[in-house]
Every structure is written in C-alpha cells, then in structure tokens.
Write a protein that holds these residues in place. Structure first.
Motif, PDB file in Angstrom:
ATOM      1  N   ASP A 147      45.441  35.234  52.012  1.00 25.24           N
ATOM      2  CA  ASP A 147      46.499  35.883  51.218  1.00 25.24           C
ATOM      3  C   ASP A 147      46.615  35.086  49.921  1.00 25.24           C
ATOM      4  OD1 ASP A 147      46.999  37.389  53.483  1.00 25.24           O
ATOM      5  OD2 ASP A 147      48.851  36.348  54.009  1.00 25.24           O
ATOM      6  N   PHE A 148      46.894  35.746  48.806  1.00 24.12           N
ATOM      7  CA  PHE A 148      47.028  34.980  47.555  1.00 24.12           C
ATOM      8  C   PHE A 148      47.970  35.689  46.600  1.00 24.12           C
ATOM      9  CE2 PHE A 148      43.139  37.608  47.209  1.00 24.12           C
ATOM     10  CZ  PHE A 148      43.409  38.329  46.051  1.00 24.12           C
ATOM     11  N   HIS A 149      48.364  34.969  45.552  1.00 23.73           N
ATOM     12  CA  HIS A 149      49.217  35.578  44.531  1.00 23.73           C
ATOM     13  C   HIS A 149      48.828  35.062  43.162  1.00 23.73           C
ATOM     14  CE1 HIS A 149      51.357  31.897  45.785  1.00 23.73           C
ATOM     15  NE2 HIS A 149      51.489  31.767  44.488  1.00 23.73           N
ATOM     16  N   TRP A 150      49.289  35.744  42.144  1.00 18.05           N
ATOM     17  CA  TRP A 150      49.020  35.358  40.768  1.00 18.05           C
ATOM     18  C   TRP A 150      50.097  35.964  39.875  1.00 18.05           C
ATOM     19  CZ3 TRP A 150      46.894  39.463  43.191  1.00 18.05           C
ATOM     20  CH2 TRP A 150      46.751  40.663  42.520  1.00 18.05           C
ATOM     21  N   THR A 151      50.065  35.607  38.597  1.00 24.24           N
ATOM     22  CA  THR A 151      51.090  36.103  37.682  1.00 24.24           C
ATOM     23  C   THR A 151      50.452  36.984  36.619  1.00 24.24           C
ATOM     24  OG1 THR A 151      52.248  34.032  38.013  1.00 24.24           O
ATOM     25  CG2 THR A 151      53.039  35.415  36.245  1.00 24.24           C
ATOM     26  N   ARG A 157      52.398  38.792  41.380  1.00 28.23           N
ATOM     27  CA  ARG A 157      51.662  39.816  42.116  1.00 28.23           C
ATOM     28  C   ARG A 157      51.054  39.142  43.331  1.00 28.23           C
ATOM     29  NH1 ARG A 157      50.011  43.959  38.577  1.00 28.23           N
ATOM     30  NH2 ARG A 157      49.251  44.870  40.501  1.00 28.23           N
ATOM     31  N   SER A 158      50.854  39.902  44.387  1.00 32.83           N
ATOM     32  CA  SER A 158      50.218  39.284  45.547  1.00 32.83           C
ATOM     33  C   SER A 158      49.315  40.281  46.246  1.00 32.83           C
ATOM     34  CB  SER A 158      51.278  38.760  46.516  1.00 32.83           C
ATOM     35  OG  SER A 158      52.043  39.837  46.973  1.00 32.83           O
ATOM     36  N   THR A 208      40.533  41.602  38.885  1.00 30.86           N
ATOM     37  CA  THR A 208      41.268  40.332  38.894  1.00 30.86           C
ATOM     38  C   THR A 208      41.448  39.745  40.303  1.00 30.86           C
ATOM     39  OG1 THR A 208      42.257  40.702  36.752  1.00 30.86           O
ATOM     40  CG2 THR A 208      43.501  39.281  38.244  1.00 30.86           C
ATOM     41  N   PRO A 209      41.815  40.532  41.327  1.00 31.26           N
ATOM     42  CA  PRO A 209      41.936  39.929  42.665  1.00 31.26           C
ATOM     43  C   PRO A 209      40.645  39.260  43.157  1.00 31.26           C
ATOM     44  CG  PRO A 209      42.947  42.110  42.635  1.00 31.26           C
ATOM     45  CD  PRO A 209      42.237  41.950  41.318  1.00 31.26           C
TER      46      PRO A 209
END
Ligand code: GLU
Ligand code: ZN
Length: 272
Positions: A147-151, A157-158, A208-209
């Motif tokens: 699982d990951f997230h970013w801005t 966003r995740s 991007t993901p």
C-alpha cells in the motif's frame, strides 16, 4: 523547489512541450533531462532542436543536462537490486500471447491499465534465480507492491496493494530491446536529480502509481506531483506527439514571437 522538463528527442517540440516546460519553470528551478532511451527513435539533431526551442522560449537550466542514454549503468543497478529482492520475473510473451490470455471468453474484454492490457500473468512462474536475464523483458510482480501514498497538488492520494494489482498489474520495467523502460528510468532519474515536484501532462497521471511503487521498493524518496492540462486543437483534440504542424519551429517560421506564443499559452491551452 526543483522541477524538471523531460522531453524525448524523437521529433520537434510542439506547443504541448512548450506548456510542459513553462509549467516546470513556473513551479521551481527547472532541470532538463533528455529522455533518449529509445535509441531507435532518438536523434541528436532533435536534441539540438530542443535546446534551440527552449532558448527561444526564454528558458534556461543548469548544465550538465542529464541524458538517459548515459545512465544505463544506473538503471542496471536498480534492476539488479529488484532482481535480487525476487520481485522481478522474465517474460517472453508477445502482444498476441497477452491478448489471447487476457481475453479468454469467460473473462470478457481485456482490462486496460496505464501500460496497455493488464498482464494476465502467463510468465509469473519463470525462474527468478541466477543472474538477472538481459535478453528478455522483466516484469514487476505486483504481489510485492505495498500500500502506498503520495501528494498530488497538495492532496494526499493513496493506492492499496490490491488496487494496484487489479488496475495496473505486473508492468514491464525492463524492455528486451532497451534494457530499461520509461517507468524505471524516470523513477531512478527523478531521485538522482533530487526532484521535489514532478510536473507533467495529465496524460501521464495514471503512470504515477507505477513510479511510486518503484520508489517504495527501491527505497527512494517520493516527490510531489502536479499533472497539468494539455494543449488541444480547436476541436478539443489533444496535440499528438508527431503533430509537426504545431511545432514551435513552425510558429517561429510563421512570424510568431516567443513572447506572444507564451502569452497565448498562459491564457488558453488551445493551439492558435
Ligand atoms: N519523456 C516523456 C515525454 O516526453 C515525459 C516523461 C515525464 O515527464 O515523466 O512524454
Ligand atoms: Zn510473459
């Protein structure tokens, strides 16, 4: 903020590139990166034309410019690391194998991801031991993506591991003909150039993901992202990469000043 503009020298820069470069320069100190891993299509004269066009627009950037064709060692090192982690596997499928497996009658239409058909997993059982194969494509096993997230534009966003597997799947991170891929090279280079904010067109947003997943696995920092709107023609169709009629050189030849063209782009993303 450090940003970057990362064109491929495979043709003339068009208005869409100009807008991408302006966005990068507006948002921070813009670095330039020449994305020339596709040696079948990249040409030195297009690289020279990139410098000319950007200078004409009034943009500057620090030297030396990063050129991806000189970075194969760095991509190989990243691939070695992933290979040793056991998260890559070799794939010998061609397009037809993938389509045939993906559109088995009971499954309906093949699911499309950012990199084409979501890979149906035919080669998942290939051996992952021994030295890293360089004569076959290598895929990233989505089961190892956390699982990951970013801005993105200040918004968190995740993506869950499960969503990644379903919507993106096992993407190719090393192409057989290239020894790397757009996704791997961009991820390694954004880290090497210490990019704080990646700006690029919204057509690349769904890739991007993949880059965040690679950053997680490689222990690289995750920059912020901004995906900008695209330049379109008067019919609303976005300019194609090979839309030579919209090249900066053609506007220049038609008597446009850089100032007027930049002012137009800032006001409207419809090609004049
Ligand atoms: N080289 C890519 C292109 O010209 C841009 C890659 C990126 O900004 O991540 O479309
Ligand atoms: Zn395969």
């Amino acid at each position: 903020m450090i940003t970057r503009f990362a064109p491929s020298p495979t043709g003339p820069l068009h208005l869409g590139h100009a807008w991408a470069a302006l966005v990068a320069a507006d948002r921070g100190d813009m670095l330039l990166r020449i994305e020339d891993i596709d040696q079948g299509r990249a040409r030195p004269e297009w690289e020279v034309a990139i410098y000319d066009d950007l200078h004409w627009l009034g943009l500057t950037w620090p030297e030396p410019v990063m050129r991806q064709s000189e970075r194969m060692g760095a991509y190989g090192a990243a691939l070695d690391r992933l290979w040793e982690m056991g998260v890559l596997y070799p794939c010998t499928c061609n397009r037809r194998d993938i389509l045939a497996a993906a559109s088995a009658p009971q499954e309906g239409a093949p699911l499309m991801g950012p990199d084409g058909v979501v890979y149906p997993g035919n080669c998942r059982g290939s051996s992952r031991s021994g030295p890293r194969p360089t004569d076959r494509a290598l895929r990233l096993d989505g089961d190892y993506v956390p699982d990951f997230h970013w801005t993105e534009d200040g918004q968190l966003r995740s993506m869950t591991a499960e969503a990644f597997r379903a919507a993106i799947g096992d993407v190719v991170v090393a192409r057989r003909d290239m020894g790397t891929s757009y996704h791997l090279a961009v991820t390694v280079d954004d880290a090497e150039q210490r990019i704080d904010l990646v700006t690029r067109g919204e057509d690349l947003a769904e890739a991007t993901p993949i880059h965040i997943a690679l950053q997680c696995l490689l222990g690289l920092p995750t920059p912020d992202y901004h995906h900008h709107d695209l330049v379109r023609d008067t019919a609303g169709k976005r300019l194609a990469k090979r839309d030579d009629a919209r090249s900066l050189a053609s506007y220049r030849a038609a008597g446009w000043s850089a100032k007027a063209l930049v002012a137009h782009l800032r006001k409207s993303r419809v090609a004049p």
